[in-house]
Motif scaffolding. Structure first.
Motif, PDB file in Angstrom:
ATOM      1  N   PHE A 530      40.956  53.791  45.410  1.00 21.90           N
ATOM      2  CA  PHE A 530      40.346  52.643  44.759  1.00 21.90           C
ATOM      3  C   PHE A 530      40.443  52.789  43.240  1.00 21.90           C
ATOM      4  CE2 PHE A 530      38.375  52.568  48.916  1.00 21.90           C
ATOM      5  CZ  PHE A 530      38.337  51.215  49.224  1.00 21.90           C
ATOM      6  N   THR A 531      40.675  51.658  42.561  1.00 15.85           N
ATOM      7  CA  THR A 531      40.726  51.618  41.101  1.00 15.85           C
ATOM      8  C   THR A 531      39.880  50.447  40.613  1.00 15.85           C
ATOM      9  OG1 THR A 531      42.967  52.524  41.083  1.00 15.85           O
ATOM     10  CG2 THR A 531      42.210  51.448  39.076  1.00 15.85           C
ATOM     11  N   LEU A 532      39.136  50.686  39.553  1.00 18.75           N
ATOM     12  CA  LEU A 532      38.354  49.631  38.921  1.00 18.75           C
ATOM     13  C   LEU A 532      38.740  49.562  37.451  1.00 18.75           C
ATOM     14  CD1 LEU A 532      36.089  47.507  38.920  1.00 18.75           C
ATOM     15  CD2 LEU A 532      34.458  49.372  38.471  1.00 18.75           C
ATOM     16  N   ASP A 533      39.407  48.464  37.061  1.00 16.18           N
ATOM     17  CA  ASP A 533      39.770  48.217  35.664  1.00 16.18           C
ATOM     18  C   ASP A 533      38.711  47.333  35.024  1.00 16.18           C
ATOM     19  OD1 ASP A 533      42.144  49.655  35.706  1.00 16.18           O
ATOM     20  OD2 ASP A 533      43.290  47.963  36.469  1.00 16.18           O
ATOM     21  N   ASN A 534      38.340  47.670  33.797  1.00 17.57           N
ATOM     22  CA  ASN A 534      37.296  46.920  33.092  1.00 17.57           C
ATOM     23  C   ASN A 534      37.718  46.645  31.655  1.00 17.57           C
ATOM     24  OD1 ASN A 534      34.793  47.271  35.088  1.00 17.57           O
ATOM     25  ND2 ASN A 534      35.832  49.249  34.927  1.00 17.57           N
ATOM     26  N   LEU A 535      37.390  45.459  31.180  1.00 17.12           N
ATOM     27  CA  LEU A 535      37.584  45.101  29.779  1.00 17.12           C
ATOM     28  C   LEU A 535      36.376  44.293  29.322  1.00 17.12           C
ATOM     29  CD1 LEU A 535      39.268  44.852  27.170  1.00 17.12           C
ATOM     30  CD2 LEU A 535      40.289  42.779  28.149  1.00 17.12           C
ATOM     31  N   SER A 557      38.533  44.275  37.529  1.00 13.68           N
ATOM     32  CA  SER A 557      39.486  44.188  38.639  1.00 13.68           C
ATOM     33  C   SER A 557      39.319  45.409  39.531  1.00 13.68           C
ATOM     34  CB  SER A 557      40.919  44.103  38.107  1.00 13.68           C
ATOM     35  OG  SER A 557      41.855  43.976  39.164  1.00 13.68           O
ATOM     36  N   LEU A 558      38.898  45.185  40.773  1.00 11.20           N
ATOM     37  CA  LEU A 558      38.729  46.251  41.756  1.00 11.20           C
ATOM     38  C   LEU A 558      39.816  46.103  42.806  1.00 11.20           C
ATOM     39  CD1 LEU A 558      37.078  48.584  43.062  1.00 11.20           C
ATOM     40  CD2 LEU A 558      35.759  46.798  44.251  1.00 11.20           C
ATOM     41  N   TYR A 559      40.611  47.164  43.021  1.00 12.23           N
ATOM     42  CA  TYR A 559      41.691  47.053  44.010  1.00 12.23           C
ATOM     43  C   TYR A 559      41.909  48.369  44.735  1.00 12.23           C
ATOM     44  CZ  TYR A 559      44.485  48.884  40.087  1.00 12.23           C
ATOM     45  OH  TYR A 559      44.960  49.626  39.036  1.00 12.23           O
ATOM     46  N   TYR A 560      42.523  48.245  45.906  1.00 13.48           N
ATOM     47  CA  TYR A 560      42.814  49.362  46.799  1.00 13.48           C
ATOM     48  C   TYR A 560      44.318  49.503  46.925  1.00 13.48           C
ATOM     49  CZ  TYR A 560      43.351  51.827  51.277  1.00 13.48           C
ATOM     50  OH  TYR A 560      43.727  52.695  52.275  1.00 13.48           O
ATOM     51  N   ASN A 561      44.824  50.736  46.845  1.00  9.90           N
ATOM     52  CA  ASN A 561      46.264  50.998  46.931  1.00  9.90           C
ATOM     53  C   ASN A 561      46.572  51.882  48.130  1.00  9.90           C
ATOM     54  OD1 ASN A 561      48.480  53.294  46.008  1.00  9.90           O
ATOM     55  ND2 ASN A 561      49.124  51.196  45.626  1.00  9.90           N
ATOM     56  N   ASN A 562      47.678  51.544  48.826  1.00 12.57           N
ATOM     57  CA  ASN A 562      48.127  52.371  49.942  1.00 12.57           C
ATOM     58  C   ASN A 562      49.590  52.065  50.211  1.00 12.57           C
ATOM     59  OD1 ASN A 562      48.108  54.188  52.082  1.00 12.57           O
ATOM     60  ND2 ASN A 562      46.129  53.458  52.855  1.00 12.57           N
ATOM     61  N   ASP A 569      54.494  49.630  49.511  1.00 16.48           N
ATOM     62  CA  ASP A 569      53.469  50.058  48.566  1.00 16.48           C
ATOM     63  C   ASP A 569      52.695  48.815  48.136  1.00 16.48           C
ATOM     64  OD1 ASP A 569      51.912  51.257  46.683  1.00 16.48           O
ATOM     65  OD2 ASP A 569      53.527  51.606  45.244  1.00 16.48           O
ATOM     66  N   PHE A 570      51.397  48.763  48.389  1.00 13.96           N
ATOM     67  CA  PHE A 570      50.655  47.525  48.133  1.00 13.96           C
ATOM     68  C   PHE A 570      49.326  47.804  47.448  1.00 13.96           C
ATOM     69  CE2 PHE A 570      48.827  48.942  52.107  1.00 13.96           C
ATOM     70  CZ  PHE A 570      47.499  48.554  52.037  1.00 13.96           C
ATOM     71  N   ASN A 571      48.859  46.795  46.718  1.00 13.10           N
ATOM     72  CA  ASN A 571      47.501  46.725  46.184  1.00 13.10           C
ATOM     73  C   ASN A 571      46.827  45.493  46.760  1.00 13.10           C
ATOM     74  OD1 ASN A 571      47.891  48.960  44.524  1.00 13.10           O
ATOM     75  ND2 ASN A 571      48.470  47.726  42.756  1.00 13.10           N
ATOM     76  N   ILE A 572      45.557  45.579  47.025  1.00 15.60           N
ATOM     77  CA  ILE A 572      44.772  44.410  47.417  1.00 15.60           C
ATOM     78  C   ILE A 572      43.442  44.491  46.681  1.00 15.60           C
ATOM     79  CG2 ILE A 572      43.875  45.575  49.498  1.00 15.60           C
ATOM     80  CD1 ILE A 572      43.804  42.749  50.802  1.00 15.60           C
ATOM     81  N   GLY A 573      43.069  43.385  46.013  1.00 18.19           N
ATOM     82  CA  GLY A 573      41.893  43.485  45.169  1.00 18.19           C
ATOM     83  C   GLY A 573      41.255  42.157  44.837  1.00 18.19           C
ATOM     84  N   VAL A 574      40.257  42.242  43.988  1.00 18.23           N
ATOM     85  CA  VAL A 574      39.525  41.068  43.531  1.00 18.23           C
ATOM     86  C   VAL A 574      39.282  41.205  42.033  1.00 18.23           C
ATOM     87  CG1 VAL A 574      37.308  42.127  44.148  1.00 18.23           C
ATOM     88  CG2 VAL A 574      37.449  39.643  43.848  1.00 18.23           C
ATOM     89  N   ASP A 575      39.459  40.108  41.290  1.00 20.02           N
ATOM     90  CA  ASP A 575      39.201  40.052  39.851  1.00 20.02           C
ATOM     91  C   ASP A 575      37.976  39.194  39.588  1.00 20.02           C
ATOM     92  OD1 ASP A 575      41.515  41.466  39.608  1.00 20.02           O
ATOM     93  OD2 ASP A 575      42.590  39.987  38.411  1.00 20.02           O
ATOM     94  N   ALA A 576      37.263  39.525  38.539  1.00 22.75           N
ATOM     95  CA  ALA A 576      36.155  38.695  38.064  1.00 22.75           C
ATOM     96  C   ALA A 576      36.214  38.632  36.543  1.00 22.75           C
ATOM     97  CB  ALA A 576      34.811  39.254  38.518  1.00 22.75           C
ATOM     98  N   ARG A 577      36.063  37.445  35.984  1.00 21.83           N
ATOM     99  CA  ARG A 577      36.033  37.297  34.527  1.00 21.83           C
ATOM    100  C   ARG A 577      34.901  36.351  34.145  1.00 21.83           C
ATOM    101  NH1 ARG A 577      40.286  34.054  36.301  1.00 21.83           N
ATOM    102  NH2 ARG A 577      40.290  31.905  35.498  1.00 21.83           N
ATOM    103  N   PHE A 578      34.386  36.546  32.936  1.00 24.22           N
ATOM    104  CA  PHE A 578      33.234  35.754  32.489  1.00 24.22           C
ATOM    105  C   PHE A 578      33.192  35.783  30.975  1.00 24.22           C
ATOM    106  CE2 PHE A 578      28.817  35.774  30.984  1.00 24.22           C
ATOM    107  CZ  PHE A 578      28.392  34.530  31.451  1.00 24.22           C
ATOM    108  N   THR A 613      46.779  40.120  46.376  1.00 23.31           N
ATOM    109  CA  THR A 613      47.479  41.306  46.845  1.00 23.31           C
ATOM    110  C   THR A 613      48.883  41.312  46.262  1.00 23.31           C
ATOM    111  OG1 THR A 613      48.190  42.578  48.786  1.00 23.31           O
ATOM    112  CG2 THR A 613      48.296  40.186  48.959  1.00 23.31           C
ATOM    113  N   THR A 614      49.372  42.490  45.924  1.00 22.75           N
ATOM    114  CA  THR A 614      50.744  42.663  45.448  1.00 22.75           C
ATOM    115  C   THR A 614      51.385  43.780  46.256  1.00 22.75           C
ATOM    116  OG1 THR A 614      50.104  44.272  43.747  1.00 22.75           O
ATOM    117  CG2 THR A 614      50.149  41.940  43.106  1.00 22.75           C
ATOM    118  N   ALA A 615      52.729  43.772  46.334  1.00 16.48           N
ATOM    119  CA  ALA A 615      53.409  44.780  47.147  1.00 16.48           C
ATOM    120  C   ALA A 615      54.842  44.957  46.685  1.00 16.48           C
ATOM    121  CB  ALA A 615      53.377  44.385  48.621  1.00 16.48           C
ATOM    122  N   ASN A 616      55.367  46.157  46.942  1.00 19.07           N
ATOM    123  CA  ASN A 616      56.781  46.479  46.779  1.00 19.07           C
ATOM    124  C   ASN A 616      57.360  46.828  48.138  1.00 19.07           C
ATOM    125  OD1 ASN A 616      57.360  46.103  44.110  1.00 19.07           O
ATOM    126  ND2 ASN A 616      57.215  48.241  43.521  1.00 19.07           N
TER     127      ASN A 616
END
Length: 662
Positions: A530-535, A557-562, A569-578, A613-616
């Motif tokens: 799991f990765t959580l990106d913050n700005l 942005s919180l996403y899971y990679n596997n 190779d994929f990521n699946i996640g959710v973004d929130a902005r405010f 979700t993104t994938a290669n």
């Protein structure tokens, strides 16, 4: 129901493709030994082509020497296909792909000299300085598209081919067609480029050239008529709400941009050449002396068209039915450069560099009232720098217009990078001082609904910044202070009596002084997969209403990679902005400018959530996103970033990129 069917169709296609790749992998393993024996028996040399042999350079890289970087094959951030919605550079806009856009956060441009002042469609322009010049062992091509089952249709194709090891030519083609959400929100563009890179056999002479064509077409609907559509209980679709401008076909009200250019750079390395990784794809060449000449021709045309009466008050008071407002600019630029580098025996230990240049620009300006008014500028450029290994890098830049129309403009910059250690991180201290002439739209406007010619003061901007970054812990922080004098903006003409004839009539205005403090903090957290990106960005100014920018902006942005089936190779996640509420600007249709109106409204703001979700899969990169997903729950039903223009509805987008290099 339609959304469910679209998602099901995409999922079935994706699952079928993955199964096919897995089956192919099993077949390959079963015959791997036989294939290896056959190749050994044939005794033929072979080259395994991969992305590491597809490399490119850019104009900025070539100014320092000759080097290349590998193409990006990752799927990180691949879902952000719309430049209006980049989380690290958010915007306010008219609510649909490609339509007029302005930065949400405060970030003044560091340009001087002659500027047109038209910026509303800049994010979709294809610029000559963004061209990638390839060096490929085999032909490289890429197909990229967003759309298929959805309204936004974005397509890009590019091809690069080595004619021989020292000459590569290529081209790109971009096409976009979007329907929008409300009536008359269509946007289309056609962009193309041809480019070439030649390097002499002794690696001393380089030639870069490109031709770029831009054709942008943004339909204007004048905004929706109703002011309370998000309180509507009928639940009707967005395209059923009446808008102020309704022309169709060739009579569509629209802003059209044409931006075509030709660029040529020739450079020669003189004296000793320092080479790293000689003969390898990663080879780098560092000259001790170089001379270069850059020349360019650019033709820009900004046109607004409408052919209907203004019964709904989209424009200022007037009786015009057919409106054709045009500004045309033709420019020719020539730049001569000399660079000197002083190094020790080790290339990466100590380096002193000196770069001097002279740039001469000529402009022919025309609008609805004048033809071919001629301007010219002469600019001196200088850069002095010192680099000690990768620990210290100090540079100073001077840009000064010494003759011509914008005499007295300057931009002085200084920057110091200091790497404390790989564990402690890096510190960057920077500052700049800018003295900038008013852009042409502020000095002169001669359109159907707006006319002025003003003598305005130059805008002075002082900036001081401190930045700390530590990739090991995923942290990056920056503190900036801006002091501005004579800041330029557009505002609605004062109308204390409520005279309808003055409504929506704008004029340029100049602010005496303004201070702004901007603090940006980015943090990446990782836990297993799991990765959580913050700005988080905090802005505090004594002119919040004039600058029309929020005090706080956050993105997470919180996403899971596997890896699925060992091939996907994929990521699946959710973004929130405010962002916090701020004084929301209005939009002047025929001038293409955002302005501060007399109402000075602040709209409510809400968190906006996107699921993606993104994938290669081998050489295929894809994404699937559901944007503004919380609208499906009615929280909220919609929102505004520009007065009278509701933002986009919840939507689903699918995109894919396929690279070929064998």
């Amino acid at each position: 129901m339609m959304v469910t069917l679209r998602l099901l169709a995409i999922f079935c296609c994706f699952l079928g493709f993955v199964n096919q790749v897995q089956a192919q992998s099993n077949d390959e393993w079963s015959s791997a030994l036989d294939s290896a024996r056959a190749k050994e028996d044939a005794k033929q040399d072979s080259v395994i082509l991969s992305a590491k042999y597809i490399r490119y350079t850019t104009l900025d890289m070539m100014k320092k020497g000759t080097s290349t970087v590998q193409i990006d094959t990752s799927h990180q951030n691949f879902q952000y296909y719309n430049k209006q919605n980049l989380p690290w550079n958010p915007s306010i806009n008219l609510g649909s792909y490609g339509l007029a856009t302005r930065d949400l956060l405060f970030q003044p441009t560091k340009t001087i000299g002659f500027q047109s002042g038209f910026h509303s469609l800049e994010r979709t322009l294809y610029r000559p300085d963004s061209i990638q010049y390839f060096r490929a062992r085999a032909r490289f091509s890429e197909l990229y598209t967003v759309g298929f089952f959805f309204d936004d249709q974005v397509f890009r194709a590019r091809l690069a081919q080595n004619i021989h090891p020292r000459l590569n030519i290529g081209g790109e083609f971009h096409a976009t067609k979007t329907a929008g959400y409300y009536s008359n929100q269509t946007y289309s563009d056609i962009k193309s480029a041809l480019f070439a890179w030649y390097e002499s056999e002794n690696h001393r002479y380089n030639l870069l050239t490109n031709v770029v064509f831009n054709k942008l077409d943004a339909t204007e609907n004048g905004s929706v008529l109703a002011n309370n559509i998000f309180k509507d209980t009928l639940g009707q679709s967005s395209d059923r709400y009446p808008v102020r401008l309704n022309g169709l076909g060739d009579n569509r009200p629209r802003n059209e941009w044409r931006d075509n250019s030709f660029f040529l750079r020739q450079s020669m390395f003189i004296g000793r050449l320092d080479t790293v990784d000689a003969g390898k794809p990663t080879m780098q060449i560092f000259p001790t002396n170089s001379v270069a000449h850059n020349s360019s021709v650019r033709i820009q045309k900004y046109n607004f068209f409408k052919n209907e009466t203004d019964g709904n008050g989209a424009f200022p008071y007037g009786s015009s039915t057919l409106t054709q407002d045009t500004t045309s600019i033709t420019s020719i630029s020539n730049e001569f450069e000399y660079s000197f580098f002083l190094r020790g025996k080790s290339i990466f230990k100590n380096e002193v560099k000196l770069n001097v240049a002279f740039q001469h620009d000529m402009y022919w300006y025309s609008d609805s009232g004048i033809n071919n008014r001629f301007y010219q500028n002469g600019m001196l450029k200088g850069e002095l720098g010192y680099k000690f290994s990768d620990r210290v890098n100090v540079t100073g830049n001077v840009n000064q217009i010494v003759l011509g129309h914008n005499f007295g403009d300057y931009l002085y910059e200084a920057k110091a990078d200091m790497l404390l250690s790989s564990n402690v991180g890096k510190i960057t201290i920077s500052a700049y001082s800018q003295n900038k002439s008013p852009e042409m739209v502020f000095s002169r406007m001669n359109y159907t609904y707006h006319q002025w010619e003003r003598e305005l003061e130059k805008t002075k901007t002082q900036n001081l910044a401190f930045q700390y970054s530590n990739p090991k812990i995923g942290f990056k922080g920056k503190v900036e202070y801006f002091l501005m004098d004579n800041y330029l903006y557009f505002k609605e003409i004062d109308n204390p009596g409520g005279d309808a004839r003055l409504s929506k009539l704008i004029e340029p205005a100049q602010l005496g002084s303004a201070n702004l403090l901007k603090v940006s903090v980015g943090q990446k957290f990782k836990f297993r997969r799991f990765t959580l990106d913050n700005l988080v960005v905090y802005q505090k100014t004594d002119q919040q209403k004039v600058l029309a920018t929020p005090e706080i902006y956050t993105w997470h942005s919180l996403y899971y990679n596997n890896v699925l089936y060992k091939v996907v190779d994929f990521n699946i996640g959710v973004d929130a902005r405010f962002n916090t509420p701020f004084t929301t600007p209005s939009y002047s249709i025929n001038t293409g400018q955002f302005y501060n109106d007399n109402a000075a409204l602040q709209f409510s703001t809400y968190p906006i959530f996107d699921v993606w979700t993104t994938a290669n899969i081998q050489r295929v990169t894809l994404f699937l996103s559901c944007n503004f997903v919380n609208q499906y729950l009615g929280m909220p039903k919609g929102y505004y970033t520009v007065r009278r223009y509701p933002m986009n509805d919840a939507n689903i987008r699918f995109g894919v990129s396929w690279k070929f290099y064998d």
